[in-house]
Design a protein around this motif. Structure first.
Motif, PDB file in Angstrom:
ATOM      1  N   SER A 139       0.827  -1.213   0.000  1.00 42.54           N
ATOM      2  CA  SER A 139       0.000   0.000   0.000  1.00 42.54           C
ATOM      3  C   SER A 139       0.861   1.263   0.000  1.00 42.54           C
ATOM      4  O   SER A 139       0.576   2.218  -0.727  1.00 42.54           O
ATOM      5  N   LEU A 140       1.904   1.264   0.816  1.00 41.45           N
ATOM      6  CA  LEU A 140       2.759   2.456   0.895  1.00 41.45           C
ATOM      7  C   LEU A 140       3.508   2.680  -0.408  1.00 41.45           C
ATOM      8  O   LEU A 140       3.753   3.813  -0.815  1.00 41.45           O
ATOM      9  N   SER A 141       3.847   1.585  -1.075  1.00 49.52           N
ATOM     10  CA  SER A 141       4.543   1.748  -2.338  1.00 49.52           C
ATOM     11  C   SER A 141       3.568   2.233  -3.412  1.00 49.52           C
ATOM     12  O   SER A 141       3.950   3.036  -4.283  1.00 49.52           O
ATOM     13  N   ILE A 142       2.294   1.831  -3.328  1.00 50.47           N
ATOM     14  CA  ILE A 142       1.278   2.351  -4.261  1.00 50.47           C
ATOM     15  C   ILE A 142       1.077   3.851  -4.032  1.00 50.47           C
ATOM     16  O   ILE A 142       1.042   4.640  -4.977  1.00 50.47           O
ATOM     17  N   ILE A 143       0.977   4.248  -2.766  1.00 51.77           N
ATOM     18  CA  ILE A 143       0.821   5.672  -2.439  1.00 51.77           C
ATOM     19  C   ILE A 143       2.006   6.458  -3.001  1.00 51.77           C
ATOM     20  O   ILE A 143       1.856   7.500  -3.640  1.00 51.77           O
ATOM     21  N   SER A 144       3.198   5.925  -2.768  1.00 46.88           N
ATOM     22  CA  SER A 144       4.405   6.583  -3.219  1.00 46.88           C
ATOM     23  C   SER A 144       4.441   6.723  -4.744  1.00 46.88           C
ATOM     24  O   SER A 144       4.768   7.793  -5.274  1.00 46.88           O
ATOM     25  N   GLN A 145       4.060   5.656  -5.446  1.00 46.91           N
ATOM     26  CA  GLN A 145       4.039   5.716  -6.917  1.00 46.91           C
ATOM     27  C   GLN A 145       2.984   6.698  -7.410  1.00 46.91           C
ATOM     28  O   GLN A 145       3.187   7.379  -8.418  1.00 46.91           O
ATOM     29  N   ALA A 146       1.857   6.750  -6.715  1.00 45.50           N
ATOM     30  CA  ALA A 146       0.805   7.704  -7.098  1.00 45.50           C
ATOM     31  C   ALA A 146       1.309   9.132  -6.918  1.00 45.50           C
ATOM     32  O   ALA A 146       1.130   9.980  -7.797  1.00 45.50           O
ATOM     33  N   LEU A 147       1.973   9.389  -5.797  1.00 43.25           N
ATOM     34  CA  LEU A 147       2.485  10.743  -5.529  1.00 43.25           C
ATOM     35  C   LEU A 147       3.500  11.154  -6.591  1.00 43.25           C
ATOM     36  O   LEU A 147       3.560  12.317  -6.994  1.00 43.25           O
ATOM     37  N   ASP A 148       4.287  10.183  -7.033  1.00 41.20           N
ATOM     38  CA  ASP A 148       5.311  10.478  -8.032  1.00 41.20           C
ATOM     39  C   ASP A 148       4.712  10.828  -9.396  1.00 41.20           C
ATOM     40  O   ASP A 148       5.419  11.334 -10.261  1.00 41.20           O
ATOM     41  N   GLN A 149       3.426  10.536  -9.578  1.00 38.08           N
ATOM     42  CA  GLN A 149       2.773  10.880 -10.846  1.00 38.08           C
ATOM     43  C   GLN A 149       2.123  12.263 -10.802  1.00 38.08           C
ATOM     44  O   GLN A 149       1.568  12.720 -11.797  1.00 38.08           O
ATOM     45  N   LEU A 150       2.163  12.920  -9.645  1.00 46.03           N
ATOM     46  CA  LEU A 150       1.563  14.256  -9.526  1.00 46.03           C
ATOM     47  C   LEU A 150       2.546  15.327  -9.994  1.00 46.03           C
ATOM     48  O   LEU A 150       3.758  15.097 -10.016  1.00 46.03           O
TER      49      LEU A 150
END
Ligand code: NI
Length: 199
Positions: free
Chosen positions: A81-92
């Motif tokens: 989950s934390l890695s998904i959050i991190s990847q999502a943030l990196d797309q902003l």
């Protein structure tokens, strides 16, 4: 054999009831607002961050909080989950990213000390804030967010145990109020797209 089937059906029934119950509790699909009308999610908390500073929810006013509950010893769900959050943030975009604070709140404060959190959070994102607290503070914040957790395998002679826990990511607004949530398994792309619409 009959008994095993009975137990299996009973267990399945429980999972269905628990899942449906949770669905209604959250009141909607991923990224949709609306559940705040029926169930209030979030609220005041006082915890200690990964630098050892005592913080409250008010310290984060003015920013969106992307909140996830878990624990550092988690073998799979939390790191995923934390890695998904991190990847999502990196797309902003940098402007969008500036508006949001990812926050990881431990449900295992006995092992997740400030030091443990300080070691753990940088593995996922520069911006990730780790929050821990006393057992009472943890109970209070989890209750406010309707996050479920429980210790399992407490009989292990070596003192090892796992934490069973719900796995939602909550997006809270700059006013501290609930905006949206993401279920476990939401892809980084879906999360990023929804965040970009809101932020
Ligand atoms: Ni976990």
């Amino acid at each position: 054999m009959k008994r095993i089937i009975f137990i299996a059906i009973a267990a399945l029934g429980f999972v269905v009831v628990a899942t449906v119950g949770r669905y209604y509790l959250m009141g909607g699909h991923d990224g949709e607002a609306g559940s705040a009308r029926t169930v209030s999610i979030g609220g005041p908390f006082e915890l200690t961050d990964n630098t050892g500073k005592v913080v409250t929810d008010k310290d984060y006013r003015g920013k969106y909080m992307l909140v996830y509950f878990g624990y550092t010893y988690c073998p799979d769900v939390c790191p995923t989950s934390l890695s998904i959050i991190s990847q999502a943030l990196d797309q902003l975009t940098p402007e969008q990213l500036d508006k949001v604070l990812p926050i990881f709140i431990t449900v295992d404060p006995e092992r997740d000390t400030v030091e443990a959190m300080a070691d753990f959070v940088p593995n996922f994102h520069d911006k990730l804030i780790g929050l821990t607290g006393t057992i009472e503070q943890t109970k209070a914040v989890a209750r406010a967010y309707k996050a479920y957790y429980a210790k399992v395998d407490e009989d292990d002679p070596d003192g090892n145990y796992l934490m069973d826990h719900s796995s939602f990511t909550y997006l809270m607004g700059p006013d501290g109020k609930y905006v949206a949530h993401f279920s476990h398994g939401t892809t980084p792309e879906v999360m990023a797209k929804r965040l970009a619409e809101i932020l």
